[in-house]
Design an enzyme around this catalytic site. Structure first.
Site, mmCIF file in Angstrom:
data_model
loop_
_atom_site.group_PDB
_atom_site.id
_atom_site.type_symbol
_atom_site.label_atom_id
_atom_site.label_comp_id
_atom_site.label_asym_id
_atom_site.label_seq_id
_atom_site.Cartn_x
_atom_site.Cartn_y
_atom_site.Cartn_z
ATOM 1 N N TYR A 144 0.858 -1.182 0.000
ATOM 2 C CA TYR A 144 0.000 0.000 0.000
ATOM 3 C C TYR A 144 0.892 1.228 0.000
ATOM 4 O O TYR A 144 1.790 1.339 0.834
ATOM 5 C CB TYR A 144 -0.886 -0.003 1.242
ATOM 6 C CG TYR A 144 -1.812 1.192 1.368
ATOM 7 C CD1 TYR A 144 -1.573 2.159 2.339
ATOM 8 C CD2 TYR A 144 -2.897 1.354 0.535
ATOM 9 C CE1 TYR A 144 -2.421 3.258 2.477
ATOM 10 C CE2 TYR A 144 -3.751 2.454 0.660
ATOM 11 C CZ TYR A 144 -3.505 3.397 1.629
ATOM 12 O OH TYR A 144 -4.335 4.493 1.760
ATOM 13 N N ASP A 239 9.350 2.676 -0.739
ATOM 14 C CA ASP A 239 8.321 3.360 0.061
ATOM 15 C C ASP A 239 8.651 3.067 1.529
ATOM 16 O O ASP A 239 8.288 2.012 2.052
ATOM 17 C CB ASP A 239 6.932 2.844 -0.318
ATOM 18 C CG ASP A 239 5.861 3.412 0.597
ATOM 19 O OD1 ASP A 239 4.664 3.151 0.349
ATOM 20 O OD2 ASP A 239 6.209 4.099 1.586
ATOM 21 N N LYS A 267 4.702 9.331 8.377
ATOM 22 C CA LYS A 267 4.596 8.833 9.752
ATOM 23 C C LYS A 267 5.663 9.413 10.687
ATOM 24 O O LYS A 267 5.583 10.576 11.078
ATOM 25 C CB LYS A 267 4.606 7.304 9.725
ATOM 26 C CG LYS A 267 3.421 6.719 8.918
ATOM 27 C CD LYS A 267 3.408 5.222 8.919
ATOM 28 C CE LYS A 267 2.429 4.672 7.907
ATOM 29 N NZ LYS A 267 1.028 4.752 8.327
HETATM 30 P P1 KE4 Z 1 -0.696 8.294 4.289
HETATM 31 O O1 KE4 Z 1 -1.166 8.985 3.047
HETATM 32 O O2 KE4 Z 1 -1.800 7.507 4.966
HETATM 33 O O3 KE4 Z 1 0.040 9.233 5.253
HETATM 34 O O4 KE4 Z 1 0.438 7.255 3.878
HETATM 35 C C1 KE4 Z 1 0.122 6.271 2.914
HETATM 36 C C2 KE4 Z 1 1.075 5.101 3.075
HETATM 37 C C3 KE4 Z 1 2.115 4.967 2.176
HETATM 38 N N1 KE4 Z 1 2.997 3.941 2.276
HETATM 39 C C4 KE4 Z 1 2.895 3.036 3.277
HETATM 40 C C5 KE4 Z 1 3.904 1.921 3.360
HETATM 41 C C6 KE4 Z 1 1.855 3.132 4.227
HETATM 42 O O5 KE4 Z 1 1.759 2.205 5.211
HETATM 43 C C7 KE4 Z 1 0.933 4.194 4.141
HETATM 44 C C8 KE4 Z 1 -0.213 4.356 5.110
HETATM 45 N N2 KE4 Z 1 -0.368 3.311 6.068
HETATM 46 C C9 KE4 Z 1 -1.726 3.106 6.552
HETATM 47 C C10 KE4 Z 1 -1.711 1.933 7.534
HETATM 48 N N3 KE4 Z 1 -1.335 0.720 6.935
HETATM 49 C C11 KE4 Z 1 -2.282 4.331 7.162
HETATM 50 C C12 KE4 Z 1 -3.553 4.133 7.964
HETATM 51 C C13 KE4 Z 1 -4.743 4.706 7.257
HETATM 52 O O6 KE4 Z 1 -4.910 4.497 6.034
HETATM 53 O O7 KE4 Z 1 -5.544 5.353 7.972
#
Ligand code: KE4
Length: 428
Positions: A144, A239, A267
């Site tokens: 993701y 990523d 994060k």
């Molecule tokens: P954000 O746009 O949510 O800040 O980041 C996206 C993203 C990109 N790359 C990786 C490896 C990630 O894990 C994420 C976001 N992680 C999720 C949890 N697995 C965020 C939680 C959510 O979607 O509310």
């Protein structure tokens, strides 16, 4: 545990926010029930609206690596806010955190700050396409990279939890430029590259997958990926939104000694405020506007409050690298304790762990990719989640997530958690 007030608040939220949440994975759709509303948090603990104290193993999905409301982060934000919250003009603190990040992470010369991990990954892909002049990308099933259209093709995290990995709204035109590979399967990557010769701009990967549970790269996989990208003029994008500043000061690049071409962050880099970033060597980053042709922008990018939180966080981690060892040791201790009590209770499971990322899968087969992650017994997971919640332990409300260990956890907290798992295991 009583969740009366959370339930009432959720009913109100649902009237004015789609699904009552601002991010789907918080909705408990993966585990049933209604979400917990948090009143406040400190260190390793969440305090919900019903006054329950929960040991937090999600930590805002990664940012709270030092625990909630860390003094240096909070104080930095308070002091900065007194001087204004946003100017839309350059500020010195942006240079300070950029210099620190570049000094901590190997193989990058410049960094551009944005407001989320999605923005970081989306912008990195556009930069790769602009730099190489090629359109297609390779991503991995179950990984993701945020909710940008190009990524919602068998994504992980909430998209997998929902069992609708390919989201409506993503056009066929967009989807055709995203090629899907299997994690840890280098032959699959080679076949995709051969079938799309000279059309692939980049491969984007979570160097340690965290959105189908935690899945380590197989031995030699990242090295082979690096080599095949180099041989085919394809940029390798790590990523590191999850792994950056978590697995090591220099993230997965440092841990595995692999040089990506572009690295994405989120994060931890924001200390809990909205910050994403992407970074690379000068040759690539100089392709970005305003000095290069690839456009990327953001009203609140480099926002002073977010920079203050991020700078405080990175400064803590840079000055105390022993934190990374402490995090890994705590996670290993937890792993050992969980494995012991689940085995004693004859619960079929496997546990994956890298550094301070860990996940439990209720299946006997090794979890190495999306397909094997999807084989986990979700009914067992749901009962496990709610059983732990009832014991005062909060883990990810989805089997397709990793736990994030915070250094604020004490060994007493870990023992409490292991004992809670032992109690719950007897009910599974
Ligand atoms: P954000 O746009 O949510 O800040 O980041 C996206 C993203 C990109 N790359 C990786 C490896 C990630 O894990 C994420 C976001 N992680 C999720 C949890 N697995 C965020 C939680 C959510 O979607 O509310």
């Amino acid at each position: 545990m009583i969740y009366k007030r959370s339930s009432a608040l959720f009913a109100e939220a649902e009237k004015v926010i789609p699904g009552g949440v601002n991010s789907p994975v918080r909705a408990f759709n993966g585990v049933g029930g209604t979400p917990i509303f948090v009143r406040e948090a400190k260190g390793a603990y969440l305090y919900d609206e019903d006054g329950n104290r929960l040991i937090d193993y999600i930590n805002s999905w990664g940012p709270m690596i030092l625990g909630h409301a860390h003094e240096s982060v909070v104080n930095a934000v308070i002091e900065k806010a007194k001087k204004g919250t946003s100017f839309g003009m350059p500020t010195e603190i942006e240079t300070q955190i950029a210099e620190l990040a570049v000094s901590m992470v190997p193989n990058i010369d410049k960094i551009r700050f944005v407001n989320s991990g999605t923005e970081a990954c989306m912008s990195a892909v556009r930069l790769a396409r602009g730099f190489t002049g090629k359109d297609k990308i390779i991503k991995f099933a179950g990984c993701y990279h945020g909710h940008s259209d190009s990524f919602l093709i068998q994504a992980g995290s909430g998209a997998s939890t929902f069992g609708t990995p390919n989201s409506p709204g993503v056009t066929k035109g967009t989807a055709k430029d995203t090629l899907l590979a299997n994690y840890n399967d280098i032959e699959n990557v080679r076949a995709l590259i051969e079938a799309n010769a000279n059309e692939i701009a980049c491969v984007i990967i979570e160097p340690v997958a965290g959105n189908m549970g935690c899945i380590p790269p197989a031995k030699g996989f990242l090295e082979a990926l690096r080599a095949v990208c180099t041989a085919n003029n394809i940029l390798l994008i790590f990523d590191e939104v999850m792994t950056g500043f978590r697995l090591a000061k220099g993230g997965a690049q440092e841990l595995y000694d692999i040089n990506a071409d572009i690295v994405c962050f989120g994060k931890v880099i924001g200390g809990g405020l909205p910050v994403g970033a992407f970074a690379a060597r000068n040759e690539i980053m100089n392709y970005l506007a305003p000095i290069g042709p690839v456009y990327q922008a953001g009203t609140l990018s480099g926002n002073p409050l977010a920079m203050a939180a991020g700078l405080a966080m990175l400064t803590e981690l840079n000055n105390k690298p022993e934190i990374f060892t402490s995090l890994a040791e705590k996670t290993a201790y937890l792993h050992e304790g969980i494995a012991k009590v689940l085995t004693e209770n004859n619960i079929t499971h496997t546990i994956n762990r890298v550094g301070s990322m860990i996940s439990i899968h209720f299946d006997e087969a090794e979890v190495v990719d999306f397909n094997s992650a999807a084989k986990g017994n979700n009914d067992t997971f749901k009962a496990f989640f709610h059983g732990l919640l009832n014991e005062g332990v909060y883990i990810a409300p989805s089997a397709f997530e990793t736990w994030f260990i915070t250094d604020a956890l004490s060994y007493e907290d870990l023992d409490f958690t292991i004992a809670a798992i032992n109690t719950v295991a007897k009910t599974l």
